[in-house]
Design an enzyme around this catalytic site. Structure first.
Site, PDB file in Angstrom:
ATOM      1  N   LYS A 106       0.846  -1.207   0.000  1.00 29.69           N
ATOM      2  CA  LYS A 106       0.000   0.000   0.000  1.00 29.69           C
ATOM      3  C   LYS A 106       0.873   1.245   0.000  1.00 29.69           C
ATOM      4  O   LYS A 106       0.624   2.194  -0.738  1.00 29.69           O
ATOM      5  CB  LYS A 106      -0.935   0.000   1.224  1.00 29.69           C
ATOM      6  N   GLN A 158      -4.910  -1.344   9.506  1.00 28.68           N
ATOM      7  CA  GLN A 158      -4.820  -2.689   8.928  1.00 28.68           C
ATOM      8  C   GLN A 158      -5.503  -3.701   9.857  1.00 28.68           C
ATOM      9  O   GLN A 158      -5.176  -3.787  11.039  1.00 28.68           O
ATOM     10  CB  GLN A 158      -3.335  -3.055   8.718  1.00 28.68           C
ATOM     11  N   ASP A 188     -11.355   3.039   3.968  1.00 25.88           N
ATOM     12  CA  ASP A 188     -11.817   1.647   3.896  1.00 25.88           C
ATOM     13  C   ASP A 188     -13.350   1.585   3.809  1.00 25.88           C
ATOM     14  O   ASP A 188     -13.913   0.548   3.482  1.00 25.88           O
ATOM     15  CB  ASP A 188     -11.379   0.882   5.157  1.00 25.88           C
TER      16      ASP A 188
END
Ligand code: NDP
Length: 296
Positions: free
Chosen positions: A54, A98, A121
């Protein structure tokens, strides 16, 4: 008949290219650089690989990447304090924690402490509610990637029958909401669905997000249907580990009209959509026009 294989790797490259162009425009027009902060707690090897990837792709798109690493035994309060700082940092437009988090940390509490406008997200309860009511929001990356591929293949999705197999909060449910928003007739199937092959056989679009290797067989699929395989399953083959999807690609590709492979289908789209969401969040925070093709 042999299905068209939808090349997610190539499609993700075009999305990243669009993001890069948009980032360059934001920089030249308003002198801003979009920034994504990724927070990792612990040393899970798979999570470390994702976070590195990422960070690299964020920098390659011309954006700032901020990484925060905490030990596996870091307290929930320490994590919440980092998120508060990132919420208040104007250089940070997107925040991703994460997952999964270590067991002593309340994941819902952490996700809902992220500023919803920076929640790239799309897991914050405000974004979930906005998506459920068809309003502008941050959309979860994997379903957004699936939607982009479906729109690219079909043009309009209006009136098509879509079956989503899986009802998780991160894939199945948001996928179904997005398809409904694009005027599909949507069925959500799950582990209690009575006759899954029969349900799937009526679909113009099948999205499999189950986590069971090759559970969806070719003889379940209607002729010419579009099959999007979200599953990532590690299986042992001849003493080696291989990655397979939730769909039996070999038999399904003989009847489907189009199908995504595993690997190289949905997977690469997820990070590409994370970059897209970060650029979108930066635009929204600063009143800059956002590129429509990068959002839902
Ligand atoms: P979850 O385990 O959270 O959800 C799985 C869903 O599948 C559940 O709703 C479950 O039903 C349903 N299910 C399980 N068994 C069956 C069955 N036999 N028949 C019908 N439905 C069944 O998984 P996720 O949604 O998080 O992920 C799904 C897959 O997608 C995984 O392989 C994961 O690795 C992959 N994935 C890939 C991503 C990517 O970037 N490509 C990103 C995220 C996930 P019930 O609710 O009734 O238990």
């Amino acid at each position: 008949m042999s299905a068209r294989t939808i090349d997610g790797k190539a499609f993700a490259a075009t999305v990243r290219e669009k993001v890069s162009r948009h980032v360059a425009r934001i920089k030249s027009e308003v002198g801003l650089t979009p920034g994504l902060a990724v927070v990792l707690v612990g040393e899970d090897p798979a999570s470390q690989v994702y976070v590195r990837s990422k960070g690299r792709q964020t920098r390659e798109a011309g954006m700032n990447s901020f990484e925060h690493k905490l030990d596996a035994d870091a307290s929930e309060a320490a994590l919440l304090s980092i998120i508060e700082k990132l919420n208040n940092d104007p250089a940070v437009h997107g925040i991703l924690v994460q997952l999964p988090l270590p067991g002593h940390i309340n994941e819902d509490l952490v996700i809902n402490s992220i500023d919803p406008s920076k929640d790239v997200d799309g897991f914050h309860i405000s974004n979930v509610g906005l998506l459920g009511t068809g309003q502008k929001c941050m959309v979860p990356c994997t379903p957004l990637g699936c939607l982009m591929m479906l729109r690219d293949h079909h043009g309009s999705l209006s009136g098509l029958n879509a079956v989503v197999i899986g009802r998780s909060n991160i894939v199945g449910k948001p996928m179904a909401q997005l398809l409904l928003k694009d005027s599909c007739t949507v069925t959500i199937a799950h582990s209690r669905t009575g006759d899954l092959p029969d349900v799937v056989s009526d679909a113009d679009i099948v999205v499999a997000a189950v986590g069971r290797p090759q559970i969806v067989k070719g003889d379940w699929i209607g002729k010419g249907a579009t099959v999007i395989d979200v599953g990532i399953n590690r299986v042992e083959r001849n003493g080696k580990t291989a990655l397979v999807g939730d769909v039996d690609f070999e038999s399904a590709s003989k009847v489907a009209g189009a199908i995504t492979p595993v690997p190289g289908g949905v997977g690469p789209m997820t990070i590409a959509c994370l970059l897209a969401n970060t650029a979108t969040a930066c635009c929204r925070a600063n009143g800059i026009a956002e590129p429509e093709s990068l959002t839902a």
